[in-house]
Design an enzyme around this catalytic site. Structure first.
Site, PDB file in Angstrom:
ATOM      1  CD  GLN A   7      -2.737   4.529  11.060  1.00 39.53           C
ATOM      2  OE1 GLN A   7      -4.111   4.511  11.117  1.00 39.53           O
ATOM      3  NE2 GLN A   7      -2.152   5.301   9.757  1.00 39.53           N
ATOM      4  CB  THR A  23      -7.097  -4.686   2.199  1.00 41.56           C
ATOM      5  OG1 THR A  23      -6.479  -4.609   3.629  1.00 41.56           O
ATOM      6  CG2 THR A  23      -7.002  -3.781   0.931  1.00 41.56           C
ATOM      7  CD  GLU A  83      -8.051  12.516   4.777  1.00 41.51           C
ATOM      8  OE1 GLU A  83      -7.902  13.982   3.935  1.00 41.51           O
ATOM      9  OE2 GLU A  83      -8.299  11.382   4.402  1.00 41.51           O
ATOM     10  CE  LYS A 110      -3.421   2.322   7.534  1.00 43.20           C
ATOM     11  NZ  LYS A 110      -4.352   3.265   6.215  1.00 43.20           N
ATOM     12  NE  ARG A 121      -8.053   6.496   9.865  1.00 43.80           N
ATOM     13  CZ  ARG A 121      -7.519   6.542   8.582  1.00 43.80           C
ATOM     14  NH1 ARG A 121      -5.978   6.307   8.771  1.00 43.80           N
ATOM     15  NH2 ARG A 121      -7.909   6.667   7.492  1.00 43.80           N
ATOM     16  CG  ASP A 127      -1.603   0.900   1.137  1.00 46.58           C
ATOM     17  OD1 ASP A 127      -2.700   1.137  -0.243  1.00 46.58           O
ATOM     18  OD2 ASP A 127      -2.459   1.891   2.210  1.00 46.58           O
ATOM     19  CG  HIS A 171      -5.129  10.709   2.768  1.00 46.56           C
ATOM     20  ND1 HIS A 171      -6.097  10.322   3.731  1.00 46.56           N
ATOM     21  CD2 HIS A 171      -4.189   9.855   3.395  1.00 46.56           C
ATOM     22  CE1 HIS A 171      -5.792   9.453   5.080  1.00 46.56           C
ATOM     23  NE2 HIS A 171      -4.786   9.190   4.925  1.00 46.56           N
ATOM     24  CD  GLU A 188      -6.164   4.859   4.644  1.00 44.82           C
ATOM     25  OE1 GLU A 188      -5.741   5.228   5.679  1.00 44.82           O
ATOM     26  OE2 GLU A 188      -5.248   3.742   4.075  1.00 44.82           O
ATOM     27  CG  ASP A 199      -5.689  -0.229   4.125  1.00 46.75           C
ATOM     28  OD1 ASP A 199      -5.171  -1.345   4.253  1.00 46.75           O
ATOM     29  OD2 ASP A 199      -4.305   0.826   4.218  1.00 46.75           O
ATOM     30  CD  GLU A 242      -5.371   2.768  -0.698  1.00 46.45           C
ATOM     31  OE1 GLU A 242      -4.469   2.286  -0.463  1.00 46.45           O
ATOM     32  OE2 GLU A 242      -4.922   2.822   1.336  1.00 46.45           O
TER      33      GLU A 242
END
Length: 429
Positions: free
Chosen positions: A242, A259, A376, A255, A239, A129, A136, A201, A235, A203
């Protein structure tokens, strides 16, 4: 690079009537995948309108270099073909599905997509990834480093990390909320339990075609030839886990638990009419180092894709409320092109293999309305999203369903889609 032929002709129609005017899978698309009809084993197929054409039954009608490869449970042998052979397969499929003389022969091999199960299209050897969505990276960086959101290396080197191939799943497979160590800023010690800040996420995914030998880098001018196709990729990210674990080595358990990918490989050939010039870098930004720069790639390295994220909560579904659009935006908000990603990945001699999966990293716009993650949108949980039924979300809750969508559009061409990339959250064990 951009090979447009009769398969892209906007006037071409199919004898599969649902394909004509289809929002995602008209005859101009023809994405490849692996599926199982009701009561049958997995097999290769091509999406056409509301149907899937079983390819294992049409081998005798396909080019000699391809037909015998379309009988197994994965598309890895097809992905390993030279690009010219893939183009030959696409042209033959387009002919078979547009010429009515083939209708009676192929009709028994059509299966209603709604009745079938779709699977991962390839056996994924490795998953990587990247982090090429500059907005972002900037939006997230501002939350932690307001005065210096981007670290100095970002504009010189495509940043990436190795993910977990074994936990990649196709659209529709539920996501189990992960457990993990988390420590809020106001907590003295970490604790272990279900993630309290689960996120998605937005992607794109790259399906690697022909690989390279160990120790042999892929030159930037040849990188496109190593990309067989594309998909949507979510993904999923814990948080809170993380934030506690990522220093000093980066993403790990936050993570690798799941996925999600859209199950159809939208081929590089299908996307030929939708190529765009890579947006110019802002004034003052460094030029890519020579191994990452190619004039042709700069002229045609981006795609005219419209991206969208939808959220549906359990309460919304119970009340019959339509999914809520969290964000919309173009795919041009990538600081590095797909070719630059592939070239950098192999630049140290790393050997890519057919069926490897590469994520772009979260794609966001510079302004609200096009952010590619709740991190975000909610500003790190400080400003929850208000949903149409009165609910709010700072991060995802059990029962929430997230759907990613992508549509390619260009003047004079028929739009094509990627199919949904969807999953809902179930409680932690």
């Amino acid at each position: 690079m951009s090979l447009i032929d009769e398969t892209h002709d906007p006037s071409r129609t199919s004898w599969v009537e649902s394909a004509n005017g289809h929002g995602e899978f008209p005859i101009q698309n023809l994405p490849l995948g692996i599926f199982s009809p009701p009561g049958h084993h997995v097999r290769p197929g091509v999406a056409i309108g509301d149907y899937i054409l079983e390819l294992s039954g049409v081998g005798a009608l396909l080019p000699d270099a391809v037909g015998h490869l379309l009988t197994g449970p994965t598309l890895n042998p097809v992905l390993a073909l030279p690009a010219a052979d893939r183009r030959g397969l696409r042209r033959r499929l387009s002919d078979l599905l547009s010429n009515p003389t083939h209708r009676e022969t192929l009709r028994p091999l059509l299966h209603r997509a709604a009745d079938c199960v779709v699977h991962l299209p390839a056996a994924i050897g490795d998953y990587t990834d990247f982090y090429v969505g500059i907005h972002h990276a900037t939006n997230v960086g501002k939350q932690f480093r307001p005065d210096n959101p981007l670290l100095p290396n970002y504009k010189y080197v495509p940043i990436g990390y190795h993910g977990r191939a074994s936990s990649v799943r196709p659209s529709g497979v539920p996501v189990v909320r992960p457990n993990g160590q988390r420590k809020a800023p106001d907590e003295e010690r970490p604790s272990f339990g279900p993630s309290r800040r689960l996120d998605y996420e937005l992607e794109l995914g790259i399906w690697v075609g022909q690989g390279n030998a160990l120790g042999r880098p892929i030159p930037i001018g040849e990188a496109q030839g190593h990309i067989a196709g594309y998909c949507l990729l979510n993904d999923w990210s814990a948080r809170d886990v993380q934030a506690w674990e990522y220093q000093p080595l980066g993403p790990f358990l936050a993570k690798n638990f799941h996925t999600t990918v859209s199950p159809w490989i939208v081929t590089a050939e299908a996307l030929a009419p939708f190529r765009l010039a890579q947006p110019p870098r802002p004034e003052g930004d460094p030029q890519p180092l020579p191994y990452l720069f190619d004039e042709e790639d700069q002229r045609q390295g981006a795609f005219a894709l419209e991206l969208e994220v939808l959220l549906s909560t359990a309460q919304m579904r119970a009340d019959g409320v339509a999914p809520f659009t969290l964000s919309q935006g173009p795919a041009t908000n990538m600081y590095w092109t797909m070719a630059q990603i592939v070239t950098h990945h192999a630049s140290n001699g790393c050997n890519l293999q057919p069926g490897d999966l590469i994520g772009t990293g979260t794609i966001s716009t510079a302004e609200a309305g096009g952010f590619g993650s709740l991190l975000e949108i909610s500003q790190g949980g400080k400003v929850p999203v208000s949903l149409p039924n009165g609910e709010t979300r700072a991060f995802l809750e059990d029962g929430d369903e997230v759907t990613l969508r992508a549509t390619a559009r260009a003047a004079g061409h028929v739009p094509i889609g990627f199919g949904a990339c969807t999953a809902f959250i179930i409680p932690a064990p």
